[in-house]
Design a protein around this motif. Sequence first.
Motif, PDB file in Angstrom:
ATOM      1  N   LEU A 173       0.311  -1.276   0.100  1.00  0.00           N
ATOM      2  CA  LEU A 173       0.122  -0.145  -0.457  1.00  0.00           C
ATOM      3  C   LEU A 173       0.965   1.190   0.268  1.00  0.00           C
ATOM      4  CD1 LEU A 173      -3.013   1.729   0.072  1.00  0.00           C
ATOM      5  CD2 LEU A 173      -2.620   1.048   2.764  1.00  0.00           C
ATOM      6  N   PHE A 174       2.102   1.013   0.595  1.00  0.00           N
ATOM      7  CA  PHE A 174       2.492   2.308   0.685  1.00  0.00           C
ATOM      8  C   PHE A 174       2.828   2.565  -0.413  1.00  0.00           C
ATOM      9  CE2 PHE A 174       7.343   3.627   0.947  1.00  0.00           C
ATOM     10  CZ  PHE A 174       7.315   4.902   1.361  1.00  0.00           C
ATOM     11  N   PHE A 175       3.865   2.050  -1.673  1.00  0.00           N
ATOM     12  CA  PHE A 175       4.409   1.830  -2.920  1.00  0.00           C
ATOM     13  C   PHE A 175       3.424   2.528  -3.578  1.00  0.00           C
ATOM     14  CE2 PHE A 175       7.562  -0.428  -0.700  1.00  0.00           C
ATOM     15  CZ  PHE A 175       8.730   0.454  -1.195  1.00  0.00           C
ATOM     16  N   THR A 219       3.543  10.295  -6.747  1.00  0.00           N
ATOM     17  CA  THR A 219       5.141  10.689  -7.458  1.00  0.00           C
ATOM     18  C   THR A 219       4.381  11.922  -8.895  1.00  0.00           C
ATOM     19  OG1 THR A 219       5.856   8.835  -7.416  1.00  0.00           O
ATOM     20  CG2 THR A 219       6.684  10.348  -8.985  1.00  0.00           C
ATOM     21  N   PRO A 220       3.841  12.421  -9.073  1.00  0.00           N
ATOM     22  CA  PRO A 220       3.159  12.903 -10.332  1.00  0.00           C
ATOM     23  C   PRO A 220       3.211  14.485  -9.977  1.00  0.00           C
ATOM     24  CG  PRO A 220       1.752  10.621 -11.007  1.00  0.00           C
ATOM     25  CD  PRO A 220       2.371  10.907  -9.100  1.00  0.00           C
ATOM     26  N   LEU A 221       2.961  14.328  -8.779  1.00  0.00           N
ATOM     27  CA  LEU A 221       2.375  16.062  -8.490  1.00  0.00           C
ATOM     28  C   LEU A 221       4.460  16.838  -8.294  1.00  0.00           C
ATOM     29  CD1 LEU A 221       0.498  15.387  -4.832  1.00  0.00           C
ATOM     30  CD2 LEU A 221      -0.128  15.615  -7.061  1.00  0.00           C
ATOM     31  N   ASN A 228      -0.235  23.100   2.990  1.00  0.00           N
ATOM     32  CA  ASN A 228      -0.363  23.558   1.735  1.00  0.00           C
ATOM     33  C   ASN A 228      -1.659  22.690   1.235  1.00  0.00           C
ATOM     34  OD1 ASN A 228      -0.470  24.152  -1.151  1.00  0.00           O
ATOM     35  ND2 ASN A 228       1.639  23.435  -0.914  1.00  0.00           N
ATOM     36  N   THR A 229      -2.057  23.341   1.615  1.00  0.00           N
ATOM     37  CA  THR A 229      -3.757  22.328   1.599  1.00  0.00           C
ATOM     38  C   THR A 229      -4.385  22.484   0.320  1.00  0.00           C
ATOM     39  OG1 THR A 229      -5.037  24.328   2.351  1.00  0.00           O
ATOM     40  CG2 THR A 229      -4.664  22.822   3.972  1.00  0.00           C
ATOM     41  N   GLY A 230      -3.663  23.826  -0.916  1.00  0.00           N
ATOM     42  CA  GLY A 230      -4.471  23.709  -1.826  1.00  0.00           C
ATOM     43  C   GLY A 230      -3.813  23.482  -3.075  1.00  0.00           C
ATOM     44  N   TYR A 231      -2.585  24.066  -3.839  1.00  0.00           N
ATOM     45  CA  TYR A 231      -1.817  23.746  -4.850  1.00  0.00           C
ATOM     46  C   TYR A 231      -1.090  21.723  -4.025  1.00  0.00           C
ATOM     47  CZ  TYR A 231      -1.318  28.450  -5.805  1.00  0.00           C
ATOM     48  OH  TYR A 231      -2.029  30.388  -6.107  1.00  0.00           O
ATOM     49  N   PHE A 232      -1.404  21.675  -2.922  1.00  0.00           N
ATOM     50  CA  PHE A 232      -0.309  20.245  -2.810  1.00  0.00           C
ATOM     51  C   PHE A 232      -2.206  19.550  -2.179  1.00  0.00           C
ATOM     52  CE2 PHE A 232       1.673  16.627  -1.416  1.00  0.00           C
ATOM     53  CZ  PHE A 232       2.557  16.201  -1.509  1.00  0.00           C
ATOM     54  N   GLY A 233      -2.668  19.965  -1.091  1.00  0.00           N
ATOM     55  CA  GLY A 233      -3.800  19.079  -1.191  1.00  0.00           C
ATOM     56  C   GLY A 233      -5.198  19.300  -2.036  1.00  0.00           C
ATOM     57  N   ILE A 234      -5.480  19.725  -2.985  1.00  0.00           N
ATOM     58  CA  ILE A 234      -6.437  19.549  -3.649  1.00  0.00           C
ATOM     59  C   ILE A 234      -5.826  19.001  -4.827  1.00  0.00           C
ATOM     60  CG2 ILE A 234      -7.879  20.620  -5.845  1.00  0.00           C
ATOM     61  CD1 ILE A 234      -8.142  22.812  -4.017  1.00  0.00           C
ATOM     62  N   PRO A 235      -4.595  18.759  -5.474  1.00  0.00           N
ATOM     63  CA  PRO A 235      -4.195  16.825  -5.746  1.00  0.00           C
ATOM     64  C   PRO A 235      -4.398  16.073  -5.095  1.00  0.00           C
ATOM     65  CG  PRO A 235      -3.295  18.859  -6.401  1.00  0.00           C
ATOM     66  CD  PRO A 235      -3.799  19.573  -5.564  1.00  0.00           C
ATOM     67  N   PHE A 275       9.935  15.821   1.960  1.00  0.00           N
ATOM     68  CA  PHE A 275      10.372  14.912   3.022  1.00  0.00           C
ATOM     69  C   PHE A 275       8.704  14.836   3.229  1.00  0.00           C
ATOM     70  CE2 PHE A 275       8.451  14.792   7.897  1.00  0.00           C
ATOM     71  CZ  PHE A 275       9.272  13.753   7.795  1.00  0.00           C
ATOM     72  N   SER A 276       7.688  15.147   2.415  1.00  0.00           N
ATOM     73  CA  SER A 276       6.296  14.264   2.368  1.00  0.00           C
ATOM     74  C   SER A 276       5.797  13.697   1.686  1.00  0.00           C
ATOM     75  CB  SER A 276       5.268  15.965   2.421  1.00  0.00           C
ATOM     76  OG  SER A 276       5.205  17.077   3.274  1.00  0.00           O
ATOM     77  N   MET A 277       6.675  13.502   0.362  1.00  0.00           N
ATOM     78  CA  MET A 277       6.742  12.081  -0.315  1.00  0.00           C
ATOM     79  C   MET A 277       6.845  10.469   0.604  1.00  0.00           C
ATOM     80  SD  MET A 277       9.360  12.098  -3.538  1.00  0.00           S
ATOM     81  CE  MET A 277       8.484  10.699  -5.321  1.00  0.00           C
TER      82      MET A 277
END
Length: 309
Positions: free
Chosen positions: A3-5, A12-14, A103-110, A294-296
């Motif tokens: 599940l992690f991978f 990754t696309p982000l 980063n709830t918008g640019y990162f969170g919405i995707p 780090f969030s990756m």
Amino acid sequence: MTLFFILLLKITPLYINILLGYLSVKILQVKKESIAKLIIYIITPIVVFSSTISVKIDLSLTLLPIFFYVFTSLTAIIVYNLFKKQWPDATSNILAFNAGTGNTGYFGIPLAVLFFEPHIADIYIFIQLAFIFYGNTTGFYITAKGNFTVKESLRKVFRLPIIYAFIFGLVCNLYGIKIPEELFVYTSQFKAVYGILGMMILGMGLVGLRKSEDLDKKFIFLNFFFKYVYWPLMVLLFIYLDKTFLYLINDEQIYKVMFLFSIVPIANNGVTLAIINGIKPEKATLTVLLSTIFSMVYIPIMIVLYGGF
């Protein structure tokens, strides 16, 4: 571990979009200011309007933006008062702003679009307005403390088209006006555009970044503590209390939305505010960059520990 991978592959696309944003400025000389204006004045209002008009609004859903706005504001105020004497400049102001949001918008919405069904993603976007209001009221006032008045801050809020897109969408929702099916597909596409360009903006902001001569380890550590320890713990505590005593939400899908808000990286808005207030932007930019990297790994781990989305 599987599940992690899977989750890692999903996000990754982000990061590819961040790289594309960096290359677009470095090689193609794309103007990030133009892209930012496009996002703020055209794409974001359409995304907010289409999500607000589509979501089914009830009492529990109405309470959530209020809850997050109050929580973000109180967090920022408390952190500012705790650390306002730790730095001779306005670094504590940026720390307080970052502690109250993510980063709830640019990162969170995707991420919401990737992990949730469309109607749940719309709920995420609807609640995300709380963070937008925070950034332009309490958050802005704290970062600009001493340079701008409350009146000037509110004036800036009322100039944002997103406010009127939200109000218009809310009125249409309450009166039962819906987007025609033929146009719904068109407006839905803007969510993907928002996510792609929003992540590219992060990459564009990295152009010109150099290692700061005064790497502030304390600043970075405290930012990471509030974002990656404090936020998840507080949201999980609320979920536990709601499941056990409050019964205000009592919806597992909404709990997942709330948890996603708590695990996104540090907000990149702090970089802009650092520039506005004359603080070295390298310090804020480097912190956001480290947080995003780090969030990756952090986000997939936290989702696995939560039980999966």
